[in-house]
Design a protein around this motif. Structure first.
Motif, PDB file in Angstrom:
ATOM      1  N   HIS A  46      31.454  40.953  32.273  1.00 51.42           N
ATOM      2  CA  HIS A  46      30.882  41.650  33.415  1.00 51.42           C
ATOM      3  C   HIS A  46      31.780  41.388  34.613  1.00 51.42           C
ATOM      4  O   HIS A  46      31.666  40.384  35.288  1.00 51.42           O
ATOM      5  N   LEU A  47      32.722  42.301  34.852  1.00 49.69           N
ATOM      6  CA  LEU A  47      33.738  42.116  35.894  1.00 49.69           C
ATOM      7  C   LEU A  47      33.865  43.381  36.713  1.00 49.69           C
ATOM      8  O   LEU A  47      33.604  44.474  36.223  1.00 49.69           O
ATOM      9  N   ARG A  48      34.360  43.210  37.940  1.00 49.69           N
ATOM     10  CA  ARG A  48      34.521  44.378  38.795  1.00 49.69           C
ATOM     11  C   ARG A  48      35.552  45.359  38.211  1.00 49.69           C
ATOM     12  O   ARG A  48      35.390  46.575  38.298  1.00 49.69           O
ATOM     13  N   ASP A  49      36.644  44.831  37.607  1.00 49.34           N
ATOM     14  CA  ASP A  49      37.641  45.733  37.012  1.00 49.34           C
ATOM     15  C   ASP A  49      37.055  46.544  35.845  1.00 49.34           C
ATOM     16  O   ASP A  49      37.484  47.670  35.587  1.00 49.34           O
ATOM     17  N   THR A 369      44.084  35.778  48.098  1.00 46.25           N
ATOM     18  CA  THR A 369      44.950  36.934  48.329  1.00 46.25           C
ATOM     19  C   THR A 369      45.054  37.829  47.111  1.00 46.25           C
ATOM     20  O   THR A 369      45.309  39.017  47.208  1.00 46.25           O
ATOM     21  N   ASP A 370      44.922  37.255  45.939  1.00 44.47           N
ATOM     22  CA  ASP A 370      44.899  38.056  44.712  1.00 44.47           C
ATOM     23  C   ASP A 370      44.093  37.294  43.673  1.00 44.47           C
ATOM     24  O   ASP A 370      43.676  36.156  43.914  1.00 44.47           O
ATOM     25  N   LEU A 371      43.900  37.923  42.540  1.00 45.05           N
ATOM     26  CA  LEU A 371      42.982  37.374  41.542  1.00 45.05           C
ATOM     27  C   LEU A 371      43.312  35.945  41.112  1.00 45.05           C
ATOM     28  O   LEU A 371      42.491  35.038  41.225  1.00 45.05           O
ATOM     29  N   TYR A 394      36.020  38.835  46.390  1.00 42.41           N
ATOM     30  CA  TYR A 394      36.053  40.025  45.533  1.00 42.41           C
ATOM     31  C   TYR A 394      37.253  39.969  44.601  1.00 42.41           C
ATOM     32  O   TYR A 394      37.226  40.540  43.512  1.00 42.41           O
ATOM     33  N   HIS A 395      38.305  39.262  45.000  1.00 43.00           N
ATOM     34  CA  HIS A 395      39.450  39.103  44.090  1.00 43.00           C
ATOM     35  C   HIS A 395      39.030  38.354  42.825  1.00 43.00           C
ATOM     36  O   HIS A 395      39.423  38.715  41.725  1.00 43.00           O
ATOM     37  N   TYR A 400      36.940  37.039  36.900  1.00 41.99           N
ATOM     38  CA  TYR A 400      36.226  35.869  36.368  1.00 41.99           C
ATOM     39  C   TYR A 400      34.742  36.172  36.334  1.00 41.99           C
ATOM     40  O   TYR A 400      34.122  36.374  37.380  1.00 41.99           O
ATOM     41  N   GLU A 401      34.171  36.187  35.126  1.00 44.31           N
ATOM     42  CA  GLU A 401      32.746  36.477  34.982  1.00 44.31           C
ATOM     43  C   GLU A 401      31.938  35.231  35.348  1.00 44.31           C
ATOM     44  O   GLU A 401      32.224  34.140  34.837  1.00 44.31           O
ATOM     45  N   LEU A 402      30.974  35.387  36.233  1.00 44.11           N
ATOM     46  CA  LEU A 402      30.012  34.323  36.561  1.00 44.11           C
ATOM     47  C   LEU A 402      30.688  32.987  36.877  1.00 44.11           C
ATOM     48  O   LEU A 402      30.276  31.936  36.382  1.00 44.11           O
TER      49      LEU A 402
END
Ligand code: UD1
Length: 430
Positions: A46-49, A369-371, A394-395, A400-402
């Motif tokens: 469950h990730l934003r991407d 700054t980034d993931l 948000y990065h 990373y899920e949870l």
């Protein structure tokens, strides 16, 4: 903007699980549009991407359904659009992955040209050149890549550089081309193998996945398939480093330790004791401080660039001096300045960071700054004295899920806050 607050100083102890791999699930979801039947993908994190990819496929006209276990069913039969718009591409560069499948299956793709990003200029020239070699007419119009071909034809493609999504894009495109395609100097990452396995389950003919030469014999059509995404090796490595840094002892389940050799070798060098089975791995640091390690990033099977920020963070509190050399991306040291705000002793020389381990870091507000940089910052927060606030989470949510739940399960004192300002105000009030 949400932030993560960490109160450092707790050794991680206990057990948590590893999610499906972000870098495998994205190309796999996209590859489903090559088929003319529905597919079912399991072990989806469950990730934003993932949400962004689903939105993109939905906009193209695919129907998607998700159940409570995050199994995604995709029906590509309704696809009516061939456009990946700027709004989505700018939030997720991996949107470029629709390019190959759309041209191969629908004869045309219009994908917004990704711009630069926090870790470098990141061109897509090799994706485009490879598609041209497969017979597509490719141009850039009004900021969009436009690729067209009535049917692609197999070709021999020699990649100038090892590119993961470039290899994936061309491998997907070649599955429906007329004739045989050979991709030389292909990426060998486990995620490329996972994608190839899914494509083969759909009916594709691919040989050599996991080596540097891929041979793809084009077929007339692909169907649907059921596939379970492989475990995320970068999430696994991130948690192991977190345990090593805090002097802890953890076990990770639903993992694939054999995909992590280069990372595990370096963790052993720090003094960590590792044990593993087919689908689990454990690390015991026995309360000791890790020894500093030298690292050079390179394509798989060498040390992954996606673990560089985490090892940089570990070296900041390790015993001795470690040199980290980044050879994959040109500007992937954005986390260094933030780590310095916590008291790290790091000097940058070209594409290397020389890190002298200090006895303590001190918590402060810092910015992701980034993931992967953000993962490094969270790890630093776990050992820093006092409270560290990592802004722009948000990065982290992209990959990373949870993360708070999982680190919390291992004993970390970590929570999500509404904003850095709100958390700081709360402290003044209390
Ligand atoms: C993928 C991963 C990312 C990881 C990276 C390297 C996904 C979704 N993302 O990104 O997490 O950090 O691999 O392991 O899987 N390059 C070119 N021209 C191209 C393509 C790439 O010059 O057409 C260069 C890049 O600028 C970079 C290098 O090749 O210097 C490797 O990049 P690449 O493997 O393509 O990274 P991604 O596939 O974008």
């Amino acid at each position: 903007m949400a932030a993560i607050e960490i109160t450092g100083g707790t050794a991680l102890e206990g057990e948590t699980w590893i999610s499906g791999a972000k870098n495998a699930v994205l190309p796999i979801l996209v590859a489903s549009i090559l088929g003319d039947e529905p597919s079912r993908i399991g072990n989806v994190p469950h990730l934003r991407d993932v949400t962004t990819t689903m939105e993109l496929l939905g906009q193209l006209g695919a129907s998607l359904a998700v159940d409570e276990q995050m199994n995604i069913e995709i029906d590509p039969r309704g696809i009516h659009s061939c456009e990946a718009p700027y709004e989505l591409v700018k939030t997720m560069r991996a949107s470029i992955l629709v390019l190959g499948p759309l041209v191969a299956r629908h004869g045309r793709a219009v994908v917004s040209l990704p711009g630069g990003c926090a870790i470098g200029s990141r061109p897509v020239n090799l994706h485009l050149r490879g598609l041209e070699q497969l017979g597509a007419k490719v141009s850039v119009q009004n900021g969009n890549i436009v690729a067209e071909a009535p049917r692609l034809t197999g070709a021999r493609i020699v990649m100038d550089m090892v590119t993961v999504t470039g290899t994936e894009n061309l491998m997907m495109a070649a599955t429906l081309a007329k004739g045989t395609t050979i991709i030389e100097n292909a990426a060998q990452e486990p995620e490329v193998i996972d994608l190839a396995n899914y494509l083969k389950a759909m009916g594709a003919q691919i040989e050599g996945a996991g080596t540097h030469v891929l041979t793809i014999t084009g077929v007339e059509r692909l169907g649907g398939a059921e596939h379970r995404v492989l475990p995320d090796r970068i999430e696994t490595g991130t948690f192991l480093v977190a345990a090593a840094m805090t002097g802890g002892c953890i076990k990770l389940t639903n993992a694939a330790p054999h995909d992590l050799d280069a990372v595990l070798d370096k963790l052993s060098e720090t003094g960590a004791e590792l044990a593993s089975g087919a689908d689990w791995i454990s690390l015991d640091m026995k309360g000791q401080r890790p020894r500093a390690v030298d690292i050079t990033t390179s394509p798989y099977p060498a040390f992954p660039t996606d673990m560089q920020a985490q090892f940089t963070a570990m070296n900041t509190i390790a015993e001795g001096t470690g040199i980290i050399t980044e050879t994959v991306f040109e500007n992937r040291f954005m986390h260094v300045q933030e780590l310095q705000r916590l008291g790290a002793d790091i000097s940058l020389k070209g594409n290397s960071a020389v890190i002298r381990g200090v006895d303590v870091l001190h918590g402060a507000p810092i910015m992701a700054t980034d993931l992967r940089a953000s993962a490094g910052l969270v790890l630093a927060g776990l050992v820093a004295r006092g409270k560290t606030l990592v802004d722009r989470v948000y990065h982290i949510d992209r990959g990373y899920e949870l993360i708070e739940e999982k680190l919390g399960q291992l004993g970390a004192r970590i929570r999500r806050v509404e904003s850095v300002e709100a958390a700081l105000a709360e402290r003044t009030d209390s």
